[in-house]
Design a protein around this motif. Structure first.
Motif, PDB file in Angstrom:
ATOM      1  N   GLU A  56      -6.415 -44.054 -64.394  1.00  0.00           N
ATOM      2  CA  GLU A  56      -6.947 -44.339 -63.063  1.00  0.00           C
ATOM      3  C   GLU A  56      -7.753 -43.143 -62.589  1.00  0.00           C
ATOM      4  N   GLY A  57      -8.996 -43.393 -62.223  1.00  0.00           N
ATOM      5  CA  GLY A  57      -9.876 -42.339 -61.741  1.00  0.00           C
ATOM      6  C   GLY A  57     -10.374 -42.625 -60.347  1.00  0.00           C
ATOM      7  N   LEU A  58     -11.415 -41.906 -59.957  1.00  0.00           N
ATOM      8  CA  LEU A  58     -11.976 -42.084 -58.623  1.00  0.00           C
ATOM      9  C   LEU A  58     -12.941 -43.256 -58.540  1.00  0.00           C
ATOM     10  N   TRP A  59     -13.533 -43.629 -59.662  1.00  0.00           N
ATOM     11  CA  TRP A  59     -14.565 -44.661 -59.649  1.00  0.00           C
ATOM     12  C   TRP A  59     -14.196 -45.878 -60.480  1.00  0.00           C
ATOM     13  N   MET A  60     -13.264 -45.730 -61.421  1.00  0.00           N
ATOM     14  CA  MET A  60     -12.920 -46.833 -62.324  1.00  0.00           C
ATOM     15  C   MET A  60     -11.523 -46.616 -62.876  1.00  0.00           C
ATOM     16  N   ASN A  61     -10.982 -47.664 -63.485  1.00  0.00           N
ATOM     17  CA  ASN A  61      -9.747 -47.540 -64.245  1.00  0.00           C
ATOM     18  C   ASN A  61      -9.968 -48.089 -65.648  1.00  0.00           C
ATOM     19  N   CYS A  62      -9.287 -47.512 -66.603  1.00  0.00           N
ATOM     20  CA  CYS A  62      -9.414 -47.894 -68.004  1.00  0.00           C
ATOM     21  C   CYS A  62      -8.046 -48.355 -68.513  1.00  0.00           C
ATOM     22  N   TYR A  63      -8.071 -49.436 -69.297  1.00  0.00           N
ATOM     23  CA  TYR A  63      -6.827 -50.070 -69.726  1.00  0.00           C
ATOM     24  C   TYR A  63      -6.915 -50.402 -71.203  1.00  0.00           C
ATOM     25  N   ARG A  64      -5.828 -50.098 -71.915  1.00  0.00           N
ATOM     26  CA  ARG A  64      -5.756 -50.432 -73.327  1.00  0.00           C
ATOM     27  C   ARG A  64      -4.356 -50.937 -73.641  1.00  0.00           C
ATOM     28  N   GLN A  65      -4.291 -52.021 -74.392  1.00  0.00           N
ATOM     29  CA  GLN A  65      -3.013 -52.619 -74.780  1.00  0.00           C
ATOM     30  C   GLN A  65      -2.959 -52.753 -76.292  1.00  0.00           C
ATOM     31  N   ALA A  66      -1.855 -52.245 -76.877  1.00  0.00           N
ATOM     32  CA  ALA A  66      -1.667 -52.271 -78.332  1.00  0.00           C
ATOM     33  C   ALA A  66      -2.851 -51.580 -79.011  1.00  0.00           C
ATOM     34  N   ASP A  67      -3.469 -52.236 -79.991  1.00  0.00           N
ATOM     35  CA  ASP A  67      -4.588 -51.643 -80.733  1.00  0.00           C
ATOM     36  C   ASP A  67      -5.943 -52.113 -80.225  1.00  0.00           C
ATOM     37  N   ILE A  68      -5.974 -52.720 -79.051  1.00  0.00           N
ATOM     38  CA  ILE A  68      -7.234 -53.196 -78.492  1.00  0.00           C
ATOM     39  C   ILE A  68      -8.052 -52.008 -78.004  1.00  0.00           C
ATOM     40  N   LYS A  69      -9.368 -52.091 -78.153  1.00  0.00           N
ATOM     41  CA  LYS A  69     -10.244 -51.023 -77.685  1.00  0.00           C
ATOM     42  C   LYS A  69     -10.119 -50.883 -76.173  1.00  0.00           C
ATOM     43  N   MET A  70     -10.194 -49.658 -75.689  1.00  0.00           N
ATOM     44  CA  MET A  70     -10.019 -49.413 -74.261  1.00  0.00           C
ATOM     45  C   MET A  70     -11.170 -50.011 -73.469  1.00  0.00           C
ATOM     46  N   GLN A  71     -10.846 -50.666 -72.370  1.00  0.00           N
ATOM     47  CA  GLN A  71     -11.829 -51.290 -71.490  1.00  0.00           C
ATOM     48  C   GLN A  71     -11.765 -50.633 -70.121  1.00  0.00           C
ATOM     49  N   CYS A  72     -12.922 -50.310 -69.570  1.00  0.00           N
ATOM     50  CA  CYS A  72     -13.010 -49.664 -68.259  1.00  0.00           C
ATOM     51  C   CYS A  72     -13.723 -50.586 -67.278  1.00  0.00           C
ATOM     52  N   LYS A  73     -13.275 -50.559 -66.061  1.00  0.00           N
ATOM     53  CA  LYS A  73     -13.857 -51.403 -65.022  1.00  0.00           C
ATOM     54  C   LYS A  73     -13.932 -50.615 -63.733  1.00  0.00           C
ATOM     55  N   ALA A  74     -15.090 -50.689 -63.079  1.00  0.00           N
ATOM     56  CA  ALA A  74     -15.254 -50.011 -61.794  1.00  0.00           C
ATOM     57  C   ALA A  74     -14.474 -50.756 -60.714  1.00  0.00           C
ATOM     58  N   TYR A  75     -14.053 -50.026 -59.714  1.00  0.00           N
ATOM     59  CA  TYR A  75     -13.307 -50.644 -58.622  1.00  0.00           C
ATOM     60  C   TYR A  75     -14.213 -51.591 -57.832  1.00  0.00           C
ATOM     61  N   ASP A  76     -13.654 -52.727 -57.478  1.00  0.00           N
ATOM     62  CA  ASP A  76     -14.430 -53.709 -56.715  1.00  0.00           C
ATOM     63  C   ASP A  76     -14.679 -53.255 -55.285  1.00  0.00           C
ATOM     64  N   SER A  77     -13.757 -52.491 -54.741  1.00  0.00           N
ATOM     65  CA  SER A  77     -13.892 -52.044 -53.354  1.00  0.00           C
ATOM     66  C   SER A  77     -13.205 -50.698 -53.196  1.00  0.00           C
ATOM     67  N   LEU A  78     -13.712 -49.916 -52.276  1.00  0.00           N
ATOM     68  CA  LEU A  78     -13.091 -48.621 -51.980  1.00  0.00           C
ATOM     69  C   LEU A  78     -11.744 -48.800 -51.294  1.00  0.00           C
ATOM     70  N   LEU A  79     -11.570 -49.896 -50.600  1.00  0.00           N
ATOM     71  CA  LEU A  79     -10.358 -50.116 -49.813  1.00  0.00           C
ATOM     72  C   LEU A  79      -9.128 -50.368 -50.678  1.00  0.00           C
ATOM     73  N   ILE A  80      -9.310 -50.742 -51.933  1.00  0.00           N
ATOM     74  CA  ILE A  80      -8.157 -51.001 -52.785  1.00  0.00           C
ATOM     75  C   ILE A  80      -7.549 -49.708 -53.324  1.00  0.00           C
ATOM     76  N   LEU A  81      -8.225 -48.602 -53.144  1.00  0.00           N
ATOM     77  CA  LEU A  81      -7.703 -47.321 -53.609  1.00  0.00           C
ATOM     78  C   LEU A  81      -6.670 -46.782 -52.628  1.00  0.00           C
ATOM     79  N   PRO A  82      -5.689 -46.042 -53.108  1.00  0.00           N
ATOM     80  CA  PRO A  82      -4.749 -45.378 -52.193  1.00  0.00           C
ATOM     81  C   PRO A  82      -5.459 -44.282 -51.405  1.00  0.00           C
ATOM     82  N   PRO A  83      -4.883 -43.847 -50.285  1.00  0.00           N
ATOM     83  CA  PRO A  83      -5.570 -42.865 -49.427  1.00  0.00           C
ATOM     84  C   PRO A  83      -5.941 -41.578 -50.145  1.00  0.00           C
ATOM     85  N   GLU A  84      -5.066 -41.093 -51.045  1.00  0.00           N
ATOM     86  CA  GLU A  84      -5.365 -39.810 -51.702  1.00  0.00           C
ATOM     87  C   GLU A  84      -6.581 -39.909 -52.613  1.00  0.00           C
TER      88      GLU A  84
END
Length: 229
Positions: A47-75
């Motif tokens: 989890e980063g400031l602009w996107m999150n990256c997710y990988r399950q088992a041996d699948i290649k890692m996939q990154c997706k930008a956040y849809d909205s700033l409001l879904i991020l926690p305050p910090e």
């Protein structure tokens, strides 16, 4: 020696700029790697400031930008704003400090203007140190608090990412850079005031000489009477 310290401060300033850009762009602020309840599924989440990256088992890692700033926690919302401000401050501080160095041809060799410019650059570096340290420490404190909080489920717990460690190192570099520039400014200021102090002392001596009254010794009446006798 002082010129070498100023060059060292500029080099550290460039390193600090690269560090702030890196932590702003890196998705590894909060990292988790855990084994699911069935002990088969291996998941990894960044989890980063602009996107999150997710990988399950041996699948290649996939990154997706956040849809909205409001879904991020305050910090993370605060960290996104403060790191961008930090980048701008470091860029401005680099330009200003470069103009204030001894080897720079800016300010038409005006020592007083160069001193003020160097001090301003040092203050901006210290301000960028704060804008870098605050978000990194805030996110790190939240991650540690949630990790040891029994009310938070294991799947929601996170670990400290690499971006946080780079951020702490970068903030230290920015602090050292600001201190070097301000120390150089103080030494320059003391050297600038020495000629004025010497001139003031010499002028005060001349005033005393001009204002002094030379008293002539006149013989007393008793001395005249002795001579007459």
């Amino acid at each position: 020696m002082r010129a070498k310290l100023e060059v060292l401060a500029l080099v550290l300033g460039f390193i600090g700029l690269f560090g702030t850009i890196a932590i702003t762009a890196m998705p590894m602020w909060r990292v988790t790697a855990f084994i699911g309840a069935n002990i088969i599924v291996m998941e990894e989440l960044w989890e980063g400031l602009w996107m999150n990256c997710y990988r399950q088992a041996d699948i290649k890692m996939q990154c997706k930008a956040y849809d909205s700033l409001l879904i991020l926690p305050p910090e993370l919302q605060a960290a996104r704003a403060l790191t961008c401000v930090s980048i701008v401050l470091v860029v401005i501080a680099l330009c200003i400090a470069g103009c204030g160095t001894k080897k720079s041809k800016c300010c038409d060799d005006n020592i007083r203007s160069k001193n003020i410019t160097l001090a301003l650059g040092g203050c901006l570096y210290l301000l960028s140190f704060l804008t870098t340290l605050i978000p990194v420490s805030w996110v790190g404190h939240t991650v540690i608090s949630n990790f040891y909080n029994p009310a938070v489920v294991d799947s929601q717990k996170r670990e400290l990412g690499e971006a946080l460690f780079i951020g702490w190192a970068t903030s230290g570099i920015l602090l050292i850079t600001g201190i070097i520039l301000l120390l150089s400014f103080c030494k320059r200021r003391s050297e600038e005031e020495e000629p004025y102090a010497d001139a003031y002392l010499m002028g005060s001596r001349d005033i005393k000489k001009e204002g002094s009254v030379q008293l002539e010794r006149t013989p007393s009446s008793f001395h005249r009477h002795q001579e007459y006798v």
